[in-house]
Design a protein around this motif. Structure first.
Motif, PDB file in Angstrom:
ATOM      1  N   ALA A  97       0.820  -1.225   0.000  1.00  0.00           N
ATOM      2  CA  ALA A  97       0.000   0.000   0.000  1.00  0.00           C
ATOM      3  C   ALA A  97       0.850   1.271   0.000  1.00  0.00           C
ATOM      4  O   ALA A  97       0.410   2.324  -0.481  1.00  0.00           O
ATOM      5  CB  ALA A  97      -0.939  -0.005   1.198  1.00  0.00           C
ATOM      6  N   GLN A  98       2.083   1.194   0.514  1.00  0.00           N
ATOM      7  CA  GLN A  98       2.958   2.371   0.503  1.00  0.00           C
ATOM      8  C   GLN A  98       3.399   2.730  -0.913  1.00  0.00           C
ATOM      9  O   GLN A  98       3.779   3.865  -1.185  1.00  0.00           O
ATOM     10  CB  GLN A  98       4.194   2.115   1.383  1.00  0.00           C
ATOM     11  CG  GLN A  98       3.868   2.123   2.868  1.00  0.00           C
ATOM     12  CD  GLN A  98       5.002   1.552   3.719  1.00  0.00           C
ATOM     13  OE1 GLN A  98       6.120   1.372   3.256  1.00  0.00           O
ATOM     14  NE2 GLN A  98       4.700   1.274   4.972  1.00  0.00           N
ATOM     15  N   CYS A  99       3.333   1.768  -1.818  1.00  0.00           N
ATOM     16  CA  CYS A  99       3.774   2.001  -3.196  1.00  0.00           C
ATOM     17  C   CYS A  99       2.606   2.152  -4.167  1.00  0.00           C
ATOM     18  O   CYS A  99       2.657   2.922  -5.100  1.00  0.00           O
ATOM     19  CB  CYS A  99       4.670   0.850  -3.642  1.00  0.00           C
ATOM     20  SG  CYS A  99       5.325   1.037  -5.306  1.00  0.00           S
ATOM     21  N   THR A 100       1.539   1.388  -3.908  1.00  0.00           N
ATOM     22  CA  THR A 100       0.416   1.393  -4.849  1.00  0.00           C
ATOM     23  C   THR A 100      -0.903   1.035  -4.167  1.00  0.00           C
ATOM     24  O   THR A 100      -0.921   0.254  -3.215  1.00  0.00           O
ATOM     25  CB  THR A 100       0.674   0.387  -6.012  1.00  0.00           C
ATOM     26  OG1 THR A 100      -0.407   0.475  -6.943  1.00  0.00           O
ATOM     27  CG2 THR A 100       0.803  -1.054  -5.520  1.00  0.00           C
ATOM     28  N   GLY A 101      -1.980   1.588  -4.703  1.00  0.00           N
ATOM     29  CA  GLY A 101      -3.317   1.227  -4.224  1.00  0.00           C
ATOM     30  C   GLY A 101      -3.933   0.207  -5.166  1.00  0.00           C
ATOM     31  O   GLY A 101      -5.072  -0.223  -5.013  1.00  0.00           O
TER      32      GLY A 101
END
Length: 199
Positions: free
Chosen positions: A124-128
């Motif tokens: 989640a820190q990189c992509t949703g």
């Protein structure tokens, strides 16, 4: 075919999961769609428990994926999904198994395993843009735990991230896998597509 938008796909798992089989089938399915493709193994040994990383590059000039360059990350094992995250571009697509198959380092007690919530947090820190499937369970439902790799590939073909349809992947399975395991893998593909469509 120079108008093909380059798509960089990274696949990661542990030996014995069929990561390399999945890589070969995906590359052949892309070829069947008439697109230029390169595939390769980054590193790792296809031994049970060893880390396996491979790539499928569609319409790319470079044969490798650098940090932050992968458009799609397919993780056949959650810990390996988390480890491979540095390769994913911001807002890239992640498809990951939720079921652990601890690598050698964890099995030998040299490393702690993580929870699926920790994996999801890192993603989640990189992509949703992520989807999670119980790949081993889907494989077992289809008839063989190893078919879980095809469930994840099936889910990928149900997204618009790659120019490969579930039908093309099904034809590729029929043409390239031993007859005795075709039906199980086709069932896993179907379950993967269904699992993604129901998320």
């Amino acid at each position: 075919m120079s108008n093909t938008k380059p798509i960089r796909i990274m696949l990661t798992g542990v030996g014995g999961q069929g990561t390399l089989t999945a890589t070969t089938l995906l590359a052949k399915a892309v070829l069947a769609e008439g697109l230029p493709v390169t595939s390769g193994e980054i590193h790792g040994m296809a031994q049970r428990g060893g880390v396996v990383e491979s790539t499928v590059l569609i319409g790319c000039k470079s044969p490798k994926i650098g940090l932050g360059e992968a458009d799609v990350l397919l993780g056949f094992e959650p810990l390996e999904t988390m480890r491979a995250m540095p390769y994913l571009r911001k807002d890239g697509l992640v498809l990951s198994s939720t079921e652990f198959l601890p690598p050698l380092s964890v099995a030998m007690g040299k490393q702690e395993n993580v929870s699926i919530d920790q994996v999801k947090e890192v993603v989640a820190q990189c992509t949703g843009n992520s989807f999670y499937l119980p790949c081993q369970s889907l494989g077992l439902e289809a008839g063989a735990v190893q078919a879980g790799n095809l469930a994840l590939l099936g889910a990928l073909t149900a997204t618009d991230a790659v120019p490969v349809s579930p039908q093309t992947l099904a034809e590729t399975i029929k043409a390239n896998l031993p007859a005795k395991i075709v039906d199980v893998n086709l069932k896993a593909l179907e379950l993967g597509v269904g699992a993604l469509e129901n998320t």
